[in-house]
Scaffold this motif. Sequence first.
Motif, PDB file in Angstrom:
ATOM      1  N   PHE A 128       0.833  -1.205   0.000  1.00  0.00           N
ATOM      2  CA  PHE A 128       0.000   0.000   0.000  1.00  0.00           C
ATOM      3  C   PHE A 128       0.868   1.256   0.000  1.00  0.00           C
ATOM      4  O   PHE A 128       0.597   2.210  -0.741  1.00  0.00           O
ATOM      5  N   ILE A 129       1.905   1.275   0.815  1.00  0.00           N
ATOM      6  CA  ILE A 129       2.805   2.435   0.869  1.00  0.00           C
ATOM      7  C   ILE A 129       3.513   2.627  -0.469  1.00  0.00           C
ATOM      8  O   ILE A 129       3.675   3.755  -0.963  1.00  0.00           O
ATOM      9  N   TYR A 130       3.913   1.509  -1.087  1.00  0.00           N
ATOM     10  CA  TYR A 130       4.547   1.583  -2.404  1.00  0.00           C
ATOM     11  C   TYR A 130       3.599   2.213  -3.426  1.00  0.00           C
ATOM     12  O   TYR A 130       3.988   3.090  -4.216  1.00  0.00           O
ATOM     13  N   GLY A 131       2.339   1.781  -3.412  1.00  0.00           N
ATOM     14  CA  GLY A 131       1.366   2.359  -4.330  1.00  0.00           C
ATOM     15  C   GLY A 131       1.093   3.824  -4.036  1.00  0.00           C
ATOM     16  O   GLY A 131       0.911   4.630  -4.960  1.00  0.00           O
ATOM     17  N   TYR A 132       1.086   4.184  -2.758  1.00  0.00           N
ATOM     18  CA  TYR A 132       0.855   5.588  -2.390  1.00  0.00           C
ATOM     19  C   TYR A 132       1.990   6.480  -2.902  1.00  0.00           C
ATOM     20  O   TYR A 132       1.749   7.602  -3.356  1.00  0.00           O
ATOM     21  N   LYS A 133       3.208   5.963  -2.818  1.00  0.00           N
ATOM     22  CA  LYS A 133       4.357   6.727  -3.297  1.00  0.00           C
ATOM     23  C   LYS A 133       4.361   6.841  -4.822  1.00  0.00           C
ATOM     24  O   LYS A 133       4.942   7.774  -5.385  1.00  0.00           O
ATOM     25  N   MET A 134       3.697   5.886  -5.487  1.00  0.00           N
ATOM     26  CA  MET A 134       3.686   5.870  -6.954  1.00  0.00           C
ATOM     27  C   MET A 134       2.688   6.852  -7.551  1.00  0.00           C
ATOM     28  O   MET A 134       2.675   7.061  -8.774  1.00  0.00           O
ATOM     29  N   GLN A 135       1.836   7.469  -6.722  1.00  0.00           N
ATOM     30  CA  GLN A 135       0.776   8.326  -7.249  1.00  0.00           C
ATOM     31  C   GLN A 135       1.308   9.463  -8.114  1.00  0.00           C
ATOM     32  O   GLN A 135       0.787   9.721  -9.211  1.00  0.00           O
ATOM     33  N   GLU A 136       2.323  10.125  -7.623  1.00  0.00           N
ATOM     34  CA  GLU A 136       2.818  11.313  -8.320  1.00  0.00           C
ATOM     35  C   GLU A 136       3.812  10.989  -9.434  1.00  0.00           C
ATOM     36  O   GLU A 136       4.101  11.841 -10.267  1.00  0.00           O
ATOM     37  N   SER A 137       4.330   9.752  -9.440  1.00  0.00           N
ATOM     38  CA  SER A 137       5.349   9.407 -10.436  1.00  0.00           C
ATOM     39  C   SER A 137       4.805   8.569 -11.583  1.00  0.00           C
ATOM     40  O   SER A 137       5.536   8.268 -12.524  1.00  0.00           O
ATOM     41  N   SER A 138       3.550   8.196 -11.527  1.00  0.00           N
ATOM     42  CA  SER A 138       2.971   7.362 -12.584  1.00  0.00           C
ATOM     43  C   SER A 138       2.789   8.178 -13.863  1.00  0.00           C
ATOM     44  O   SER A 138       2.152   9.246 -13.855  1.00  0.00           O
ATOM     45  N   THR A 139       3.328   7.663 -14.959  1.00  0.00           N
ATOM     46  CA  THR A 139       3.274   8.390 -16.228  1.00  0.00           C
ATOM     47  C   THR A 139       1.851   8.504 -16.743  1.00  0.00           C
ATOM     48  O   THR A 139       1.404   9.594 -17.146  1.00  0.00           O
ATOM     49  N   TRP A 140       1.110   7.394 -16.747  1.00  0.00           N
ATOM     50  CA  TRP A 140      -0.240   7.445 -17.311  1.00  0.00           C
ATOM     51  C   TRP A 140      -1.179   8.273 -16.438  1.00  0.00           C
ATOM     52  O   TRP A 140      -2.109   8.919 -16.952  1.00  0.00           O
TER      53      TRP A 140
END
Length: 723
Positions: A128-140
């Motif tokens: 969950f923390i990994y996904g939360y950190k990915m919010q701003e870096s996701s290209t799509w």
Amino acid sequence: MLHVFPICPSHFLSAHFGKAYYILCRAPYEIRGNMKKFGITKLLGGGVYKAAYPLHDCRFNVKSTEESCPNERFLLYKEWAHPKNFYKMQPLDLIRKYYGEKIGIYFAWLGFYTFMLALAAVVGLGCFIYGYKMQESSTWSKEVCDPEIGGKIVMCPQCDLCNYWMLISTCDTSKKLIIFDNFGTLVFAVFMSIWVTVFLEFWKRYQAELEYEWDTVEFLEQEEPPRPEYEAKCIYETTNPVTGVKENVPFTTCGRCFRVSIGIGTVLFWIVLILASIVAIIVYRLAVFLSLSVRLKDAGDLKNLEPIKEYVTPQMATSVTAGLISFVVIMILNTLYERVAIWITDFELPRTRTDYENSLTLKMFLFQFVNYYSSCFYIAFVKGKIVGYPGKPVYLMGKYRNEECDPGGCLIELTTQLAIIMGGKAIWNNIQEVLLPWVKNLIFRYCTRSTSQKAEPPRWEQDFQLQPFSQLGLFYEYLEMVIQFGFVTLFVASFPLAPVLALINNLFEIRVDAWKITTQFRRIVPEKAQDIGAWQPILQGIAILAVATNAMIIAFTSDMIPRLVYYWSFSLYEGHTDHSMKGYINSSLSFFNTSAFSDATMNAQVERLSNITICRYRDFRFPPGHPREYEYNMYYWHVVAAKMAFIIVVEHIVYLTKFILAHVIPDVPYTIKERIKREKYLTQVILHESKLRLVTKHLKPFVVDMSSQMEAEKENEVEVSEF
């Protein structure tokens, strides 16, 4: 006059309670000709006695001053049932001693399950923390939120009366979706498939240790006596195929088939009733979505054509309200079906208590499985899969246009549904388990209080003021945890926080159950048990099914496979020199010419069609003007092939790993096997020595006679030789 039958003195061992209860259930009290009435349960049902129960040894919060009192109830409350002890290990031996093996094995399983959940919760929280950190870096996700990309893409209406909307309006939803729809979710789903196998295999080992320590290794169902209800209706004579002895049974073979058929038919009827309620909720979702889409649409210019009130969308509002209604329907059907399932099982008349519980367990779990999980299966594998395209939508019952997924995908809706059902179920169960017994006891004590009595009432009267523990009370505790186990394993790919919520709930559940049976209920009649019974194969079945459901959720519900296909294959065709996710949003949305709308949509959107000629929709189809316009394109077939390959590869790898683990981890620890062999060897030695002593004892007179006779013959021979 109050008639209460204390089964045994409070200081008796739990084994004595069981023996006394066995005798009371079969003791005759009236004989009229060929009619014989027997059993304390019959007297209780007729109102001769108000209650029959074993006594607690003391008050739960006050230590007894009697020398003969072991104060086990006080000790259990102080060291186990008090909420402050949530972090302590459970005193399983004392629980087993006071309540019997059946209660002991339940708390042992619940404690072991909670302990194993800790590892799953840590990994799930990390995902969950990994996904939360990915919010701003996701290209799509950035493309959706980019005013130059998502802000210029006009999406087609999702219903006949709906408005156009801008892709950028789903910016917040796409960011939330990243939390649950990322590569870490795939890793966590595979991890949970392995975790469930390790959990079940190590539980078997722990269970074998308890069987040995509690002396239930040789406990066989054949030794279990028939239920009194079964014995009371034995009128037909038959021959036991095992012993060859004639015995009485309550029905013939045809009668048994008839009873079982009635039971199966009733269960199927209720399952169909659940499916009908699911269809009704689907119709509700379609109608409410249509209504909200019309009411929330804005009549401004193109930039304001969004069915959004900042955070509330028609899809989200429909999902939340439908989830709440689904939960209410689930609880109502549960209450009704419980009574029906008990009636059916009573009608089938199983022979032993174990047969009765296994039969009821199967009926209840089949119903609960469909009742709790059907809405989740619908969202995961049905919703948004058969919708057609804007110019040719698919209608349900010829009236309602099939429901499409939330603009961010169906995975976020599945997460919402799971959170509502899991959270609502936990709150409702805690209210039932904590507040209801406490309030009932409070009301009962208030209604039966005596102003003249100053001395402390006797033990049996204090216990009579407590709630009776139902014979199926433990069954409902198992059912609650197994349903939770299903949520944790079957749909964990969409909700990595499920193990965390389950762990928090179970830490309270152990102490709530302990507090409940120690302080609010009469003492339970102890029963012997070797294992958790029919729940073991049910857990194994859920574990097997979980691999398939999680693989299909990742393949069909999430967008992970289409993104991977674009990254490794189609991104190179978009002009990128290297693998990239740039351009994925544009590639995943098909084009539609608004002039090809159906008549119903044309009439509803007549004021806006003059400004908009092209809109986009989620699918992989050829654009208008192509020789094969609106048919599936090559990207679609690549995605379908990748999904099928993913399911097959993941399932085979995980199933192979589960198979290897199940055979590598022995069900019984080596030390326990050696101890059992040692005990059998010593038993054989003792039997051999006892038989040898018995033979020696019987042969001793004969040996003495023979020796004296031989001595006499020798003396005669000596005398003859001397002569």
